[in-house]
Write an enzyme that holds these catalytic residues in place. Structure first.
Site, PDB file in Angstrom:
ATOM      1  CE1 TYR A 178      -3.517  -2.249  -0.614  1.00  0.00           C
ATOM      2  CE2 TYR A 178      -4.462  -0.203  -0.119  1.00  0.00           C
ATOM      3  CZ  TYR A 178      -4.796  -1.492  -0.483  1.00  0.00           C
ATOM      4  OH  TYR A 178      -5.558  -2.247  -0.639  1.00  0.00           O
TER       5      TYR A 178
ATOM      6  NE  ARG B  30     -13.553   7.412  -5.490  1.00  0.00           N
ATOM      7  CZ  ARG B  30     -14.091   7.944  -6.108  1.00  0.00           C
ATOM      8  NH1 ARG B  30     -13.202   8.074  -7.175  1.00  0.00           N
ATOM      9  NH2 ARG B  30     -14.964   8.364  -5.874  1.00  0.00           N
TER      10      ARG B  30
ATOM     11  NE  ARG C 294      -9.365  -3.546  -6.203  1.00  0.00           N
ATOM     12  CZ  ARG C 294      -8.977  -2.476  -6.510  1.00  0.00           C
ATOM     13  NH1 ARG C 294      -9.804  -2.381  -7.737  1.00  0.00           N
ATOM     14  NH2 ARG C 294      -8.134  -3.025  -6.441  1.00  0.00           N
TER      15      ARG C 294
ATOM     16  CG  ASP D  77      -5.568 -10.148   4.603  1.00  0.00           C
ATOM     17  OD1 ASP D  77      -3.971 -10.369   4.071  1.00  0.00           O
ATOM     18  OD2 ASP D  77      -5.873 -10.105   3.772  1.00  0.00           O
TER      19      ASP D  77
ATOM     20  CG  HIS E 267      -2.543  -3.001   3.392  1.00  0.00           C
ATOM     21  ND1 HIS E 267      -1.336  -3.420   3.125  1.00  0.00           N
ATOM     22  CD2 HIS E 267      -2.912  -4.494   2.587  1.00  0.00           C
ATOM     23  CE1 HIS E 267      -1.099  -4.753   2.607  1.00  0.00           C
ATOM     24  NE2 HIS E 267      -2.557  -4.905   2.617  1.00  0.00           N
TER      25      HIS E 267
HETATM   26  C1  BG6 Z   1      -2.668  -8.147   0.476  1.00  0.00           C
HETATM   27  C2  BG6 Z   1      -4.076  -8.671   1.384  1.00  0.00           C
HETATM   28  O1  BG6 Z   1      -1.997  -7.984   1.008  1.00  0.00           O
HETATM   29  O2  BG6 Z   1      -3.132  -7.270   0.573  1.00  0.00           O
HETATM   30  C3  BG6 Z   1      -5.252  -9.698   0.677  1.00  0.00           C
HETATM   31  O3  BG6 Z   1      -3.493 -10.494   1.974  1.00  0.00           O
HETATM   32  C4  BG6 Z   1      -5.621  -8.248  -0.369  1.00  0.00           C
HETATM   33  O4  BG6 Z   1      -6.130 -10.417   1.209  1.00  0.00           O
HETATM   34  C5  BG6 Z   1      -4.332  -7.465  -0.805  1.00  0.00           C
HETATM   35  O5  BG6 Z   1      -6.793  -8.628  -1.099  1.00  0.00           O
HETATM   36  C6  BG6 Z   1      -5.253  -5.867  -1.576  1.00  0.00           C
HETATM   37  O6  BG6 Z   1      -4.286  -5.417  -2.406  1.00  0.00           O
HETATM   38  P1  BG6 Z   1      -4.985  -4.853  -3.465  1.00  0.00           P
HETATM   39  O7  BG6 Z   1      -3.620  -3.963  -3.585  1.00  0.00           O
HETATM   40  O8  BG6 Z   1      -5.729  -5.538  -4.448  1.00  0.00           O
HETATM   41  O9  BG6 Z   1      -6.030  -4.051  -3.076  1.00  0.00           O
END
Ligand code: BG6
Length: 489
Positions: A180, A376, A342, A236, A241
């Site tokens: 992230y 965003r 999402r 997670d 993140h």
């Molecule tokens: C990961 C997690 O670190 O990040 C996952 O383990 C998650 O569960 C993913 O789906 C999300 O990453 P992004 O970059 O697709 O938002």
């Protein structure tokens, strides 16, 4: 520059992350001309494969983001020619010594710099570090190791992992990745704050009512339940993140843009935060949902999830930073899988205008409108500021409108994937976007008590249907602080 070479070894080359993210990111860097002149890439994994098998496997996921012309195939060929495979066990010094021989062959007499990317499960981490960083596999230049989360499971296991890694590596050789931090809008946070006069003076308890950090995915664990069930959404997403975004958002102005100065400020934020307790948290788990002829599965329908699992797939939490800038400002976090959309957003809700003339005139209707800055992160990257505005016309009607910086319109060029930035930084030895061990300790200190409480009390997560807004408890948590989640309003 031409006297040195970089060998990048992806340990765990047949895994999902390697295929979907690491190799494509390396290819994009190659197309952009960002990789050093002399480089080679190695896939390392247990499966028996040839160089051709590896090339074939990764070529399927390489996308020509940069160059969509006919040139693309040529570039792909050039790139694949520099990719090799070595099959070996993750805990075998001997196998890594064999890899070393191969690396040497390509490095020739140049200074050999080596980057290992450990994209493997945590239980084999330390062994792989021991072997990959041993003299058997290090060059005569720098050796750096990128490690992927999970970095432990709680404070104790994380400290044990750090201790074990430090037997083999110096802290400055360890690059703990949180992808992230490589996302464009997360990187932009510091620019937004520190290089615009209009934001920084407002960036405190005096003007900000609350900050919301929102992560939602519109799909469940589908097939990843085996990994996920051991960790849950707090470990997670939140502990890493979202917390990383929070520290960048809330830190004081660093002395400079140097990695150590930035990380010093980030760690101070974490150390000003009280550990979370169950009262400050709501957890949820998704249940199945039928829509027309489609049935979306419950978390526990995933075959890789143990029956009756209490692992949260959703969590909301209220955190506070006890320092002069932020005391009393709720930082609300919300993260969940199998929700209605999402998105990852940072939402900053400002205080109401004191003695607002227009409130008096227009009463409660207008009372709702609060200035809100929304960053965003994904998808449809944007920064917008909700302001109160007069609707054109003869009547005095007010409206809440957006000043909108939509990235797709302003910057039509495709935004690089987070892994591109982070891999490039690791090659350049830039540590700014990687997690230092004291940051990691401080992050675990915030979340470990609540994680223990949830596990010891076997707290049952609130259920929410697949594709919904999440459990009702999340609204109640926000309401306790007189807050509404900005993404739902
Ligand atoms: C990961 C997690 O670190 O990040 C996952 O383990 C998650 O569960 C993913 O789906 C999300 O990453 P992004 O970059 O697709 O938002």
């Amino acid at each position: 520059k031409n006297e040195s070479t970089v060998s990048i070894t992806v340990v765990g080359a047949s895994g999902d992350l390697a295929k979907k993210k690491i190799f494509p990111a390396l290819f994009a860097l190659f197309c952009e001309g960002c990789l050093p002149e002399h480089f080679s890439i190695y896939g390392y994994a247990r499966s028996k494969m040839t160089d051709a098998d590896l090339r074939n496997m990764i070529s399927k996921s390489l996308t020509c983001r940069i160059d969509r012309s006919e040139n693309c195939e040529e570039k792909m060929d050039q790139f694949l020619k520099r990719c090799f495979y070595h099959s070996g066990h993750y805990d075998s010094l001997e196998n890594f010594a064999e890899l070393d021989k191969k690396l040497k062959l390509h490095e020739g007499r140049r200074i050999s710099n080596r980057l290992f990317y450990l994209s493997i499960p945590p239980n084999i981490f330390v062994d792989a570090v021991r072997c990959s960083s041993s003299s058997a596999a290090s060059g005569n230049g720098w050796t750096r190791v990128i490690v992927e989360k999970p970095f432990g499971w709680d404070s104790e296991s994380s400290a044990a992992l750090t201790k074990a890694l430090k037997q083999y590596l110096e802290e400055n050789q360890i690059f703990r990745i949180d992808h992230y931090l490589g996302k464009e809008l997360v990187e932009n946070l510091s620019i937004l704050r520190f290089s615009n006069l209009i934001f920084e003076p407002l960036w405190s308890r005096q003007y900000i009512r609350n900050v919301q950090l929102i992560f939602s995915e519109d799909f469940g664990t589908e097939g990843r339940g085996g990994y996920f069930d051991n960790y849950g959404i707090i470990r997670d997403i939140m502990q890493n993140h979202l917390l990383q975004i929070l520290t960048l958002f809330a830190m004081e102005t660093p002395v400079s843009l140097d990695a150590e100065d930035i990380r010093n400020e980030k760690v101070k934020v974490l150390r000003c935060m009280k550990p979370l307790h169950l009262d400050d948290v709501v957890i949820g788990q998704y249940t199945s949902h039928k829509e027309g002829s489609t049935t979306y599965p419950a978390y526990t329908d995933d075959k890789t999830v143990p029956k009756g699992s209490l692992t949260p797939t959703f969590a909301a939490a209220a955190l506070f930073i006890n320092n002069a800038r932020w005391e009393g400002v709720p930082f609300l976090m919300k993260a969940g899988k199998a929700l209605q959309d999402r998105r990852t957003e940072i939402r900053v809700q400002f205080r109401h205008v004191p003695g607002n003339l227009y409130n008096q005139k227009h009463g409660t209707e207008f009372d709702q409108a609060t200035n809100e800055l929304v960053i965003r992160v994904q998808p449809d990257e944007a920064i917008y500021l909700m302001i109160n505005n007069k609707v054109p016309g003869l009547e005095m009607k007010l409206d809440c409108s957006n000043l909108n910086l939509c990235y797709a319109a302003r910057y039509p060029k495709e935004i690089p994937d987070a892994y591109e930035r982070l891999l490039l930084d690791a090659i350049d030895g830039e540590r700014r976007l990687f997690i230092r061990s004291d940051e990691l300790d401080a992050a675990w200190a915030i979340f470990t008590p609540v994680l223990k409480e949830i596990e010891e009390k076997k707290t049952v997560p609130e259920s929410y249907p697949y594709g919904s807004q999440g459990p009702v408890g999340a609204h109640c948590l926000a309401a306790r602080y007189n807050i509404q989640w900005g993404d739902l309003g």
